[in-house]
Design an enzyme around this catalytic site. Structure first.
Site, short mmCIF file in Angstrom:
data_model
loop_
_atom_site.label_atom_id
_atom_site.label_comp_id
_atom_site.label_asym_id
_atom_site.label_seq_id
_atom_site.Cartn_x
_atom_site.Cartn_y
_atom_site.Cartn_z
N GLU B 60 0.83 -1.22 0.00
CA GLU B 60 0.00 0.00 0.00
C GLU B 60 0.85 1.26 0.00
O GLU B 60 0.57 2.22 -0.71
CB GLU B 60 -0.94 0.00 1.21
N HIS B 129 -11.14 -5.92 8.21
CA HIS B 129 -11.84 -5.72 6.93
C HIS B 129 -13.22 -5.14 7.16
O HIS B 129 -14.17 -5.47 6.46
CB HIS B 129 -11.94 -7.05 6.17
#
Lengths: 320, 325
Positions: B60, B129
């Site tokens: 990321e 998540h």
């Protein structure tokens, strides 16, 4: 200052408790932290400590039943401090606090220092705003079933008083007209802000020109009387007002920014003005209170518009 | 008009903007031939090629920094972070760099970056998540925050976000990815900073975002049968925030409930409450209420998930309480 002793909250779900026993008799002294009385709630009997030191004064004639949290049950006084007469007199009524809020409120006003915890009358912000618009004192209202005074409480009270709510005015927040509160009077009011820059200049020049001739200059009230008369004459539907003495009221208060308006006996319309601001961006608020039974809102609006035009362009007076 | 799903709206927005402007790129994990974790880029690699749909390693920090750099040179990258939870890894690049470069360079540089991904609790996705972090980003100057609730809004707002010259963060709730809605056949965009009144009512205002708009609308149906008229206002973007539409509704109804799937502390509800208290105080007829997800990490158990988040039943109860002050 008398310290109010009330039924304390002992648990999240507790709503009321019964006084079982006072450990101090009237006139005895108590020290902060000492057991003062015991209460029985839904769970247990519990001793309650004094939260202040002083001379104990349990209220007489307390009912032997569960009392709601916050109910005053006595006072702790400073040595030598007298029991307030109204406390003694109202003790039985105050003991059932909450079912007679108006009595509590008036007792609190008479002797604010003993206003018991929980006696404060509550209202929503919207209720206060609406009451102010209607010229009502929200503190004087009662909500059926108790609880804070809400918007609906105010609207119902206004309806019961046979009033018609004034239309909201976009120009500025008006001071509530007492006319609306008068029994039977169906009054509405409008406010508008006018640019007074040209008028300030004109009045100043007129003043200097006339004082050179040693003549008195017309002040703002005299000038406004002419504006009002010309404004009423400017449209068909308000012309009759100017023609009939007493139906068109004119008023100037040079100390106020926005006026509180009261229709006098026989008046259909009251046109008023406040102080003219200072400097080049000077502004003035014009107010119009009118009787709905005699004047339509549209006609009232036209009259106020005409008056504003005459303030903002004072030379138009020459053409009227 | 035609009916599409919210996820189709996201894809169509990217496709249309990539056809319109060759400077628009997509960066992310599995967004190439695989078509994205949620089929959000399905078929796009075929049309635009893998040089414009750049499949990145699981890094990321790497691809976010790359995208911000690309934006500084004049490209219009879209970063697909997949789950917004992963953005915590790159929060410094978003908050410290992307949000501030325009100001700190005295306007010499802009960062026309779109950073999008999914939010929301559901499906037992658990702690890593299930993030709903938009309040945090709306706190910082220099970031625009978009939270769509319908297919129409998702498409129109994302197109505007891609054309915007500043960093725009888009939070898509995966619980409504399959939600269907009508969109026009012709092209349209929706300006940032304009709220949508999703249902008109007169008794109470519910301010809701993302999936909570659907929850609020269902609660409004149930409450209508009890004679309570609910207005549902969706801010659509938190930064900029359309204060006037929200305030106008609160002034009309005098009561407000904020329903948000993000946590309550220092969040959207607090912000709306402050707004109401500041600018609509004299119109309030009841306390300002919030309904949020319980402040705890999201569990893996679907049973516990349902307990944590605002539901139709919880909204109905909260509104009843507001009406019975």
């Amino acid at each position: 200052m008398p310290y109010s002793v009330v039924i304390p909250r002992l648990g999240l779900t507790m709503e009321a408790a019964r006084v079982v026993q006072w450990y101090k008799q009237a006139g005895e002294t108590v020290t902060r932290g000492e057991p003062l009385f015991s209460v029985e709630s839904d769970k247990a009997v519990q001793d309650i400590e004094a939260l202040a030191s002083g001379v104990v004064y349990p209220l007489p004639n307390l009912p032997d039943e569960a009392l709601p949290i916050g109910t005053p049950i006595g006072y702790i006084l400073a040595p030598g401090e007298a029991v307030p007469a109204e406390v003694a007199a109202k003790a039985p009524a105050a003991a059932t606090l909450g079912v007679a809020p108006s009595q509590v409120a008036s007792a609190a006003q008479a002797s604010p220092v003993v206003a018991p915890v929980g006696a404060r009358k509550l209202s929503s912000p919207a209720a206060r705003r609406r009451a102010k618009e209607l010229g009502l004192d929200w503190r004087s209202l009662e909500r059926p079933g108790g609880g804070p005074i809400l918007l609906a409480t105010v609207e119902q009270a206004a309806q019961q008083a046979g009033q018609r709510a004034p239309a909201p005015v976009a120009a500025s927040a008006p001071v509530a007209p007492s006319a609306a509160a008068r029994a039977g009077a169906v009054a509405e009011w409008l406010n508008v802000e006018a640019d007074a820059g040209a008028l300030v200049t004109l009045l100043a020049r007129l003043d200097s020109a006339l004082s050179a001739r040693k003549q008195p200059a017309p002040g703002w009230p005299a000038w406004f009387a002419r504006i009002a008369s010309a404004a009423a004459n400017a449209s068909e539907d308000t012309r009759a007002l100017a023609a009939t003495p007493g139906r068109l009221g004119v008023y100037v208060d040079e100390r106020a920014d926005v006026l509180s308006l009261t229709l006098d006996e026989g008046q259909a319309v009251l046109l008023s003005a406040g102080r003219i601001g200072q400097g080049p961006g000077a502004r003035v608020t014009l107010s119009l209170s009118y009787d709905r039974a005699q004047v339509t809102r549209e006609a009232a609006g036209r009259l106020l518009d005409a008056a504003r035009a005459l303030v903002e362009q004072p030379w138009l007076l020459l053409a009227s | 008009m035609r009916e599409i799903r919210l996820i189709d709206g996201i894809r169509e927005a990217m496709q249309e903007e990539m056809r319109r402007d060759p400077n628009v790129y997509v960066y992310g994990e599995g967004i190439g031939p695989r078509g994205g974790n949620f089929n959000e880029t399905l078929g796009m690699a075929d049309e635009f090629g893998v040089r414009r749909l750049i499949d990145t390693p699981i890094s990321e920090l790497g691809f976010t920094g790359m995208a911000i750099g690309a934006a500084l040179t004049g490209l219009r990258p879209i970063v697909d972070i997949m789950f917004w939870d992963f953005a915590y890894e790159v929060a410094g690049q978003l908050i410290n760099q992307a949000a501030r470069i325009h100001y700190m360079s005295n306007g010499q540089f802009s960062v026309p970056l779109v950073f999008r991904g999914v939010v929301g609790i559901g499906g037992g996705a658990a702690g890593h998540h299930s993030a709903v972090p938009y309040p945090m980003y709306a706190h910082f100057p220099g970031l625009k925050v978009v939270v769509p609730a319908t297919p129409y809004d998702a498409k129109g707002l994302l197109k505007t976000a891609i054309r915007d010259n500043d960093p725009v963060l888009v939070f898509e709730h995966r619980g409504i990815y399959s939600l269907k809605g009508m969109v026009p056949d012709e092209e349209y965009t929706i300006p940032l900073g304009v709220a949508a009144v999703q249902r008109e009512g007169s008794d109470v205002t519910i301010v809701a975002l993302a999936r909570m708009v659907q929850v609020a609308l269902q609660a409004a149906d149930a409450l209508a049968r009890e004679g309570v008229s609910v207005e549902v206002v969706d801010p659509r973007t938190l930064a900029p925030l359309d204060k006037e539409t929200i305030l106008a509704s609160i002034r009309k109804t005098s009561r407000v409930l904020v329903v948000d799937e993000a946590y309550a502390p220092y969040g959207v509800g607090g912000e709306i409450a402050a707004l109401a208290a500041d600018e609509a105080f004299y119109y309030l007829d009841a306390p300002i209420k919030r309904l949020n997800t319980l402040s705890a990490p999201a569990p893996a158990s679907a049973v516990l998930e349902a307990e944590m988040v605002p539901t139709v039943d919880k909204v109905v109860v909260a509104v009843r309480e507001l009406m019975n002050q």
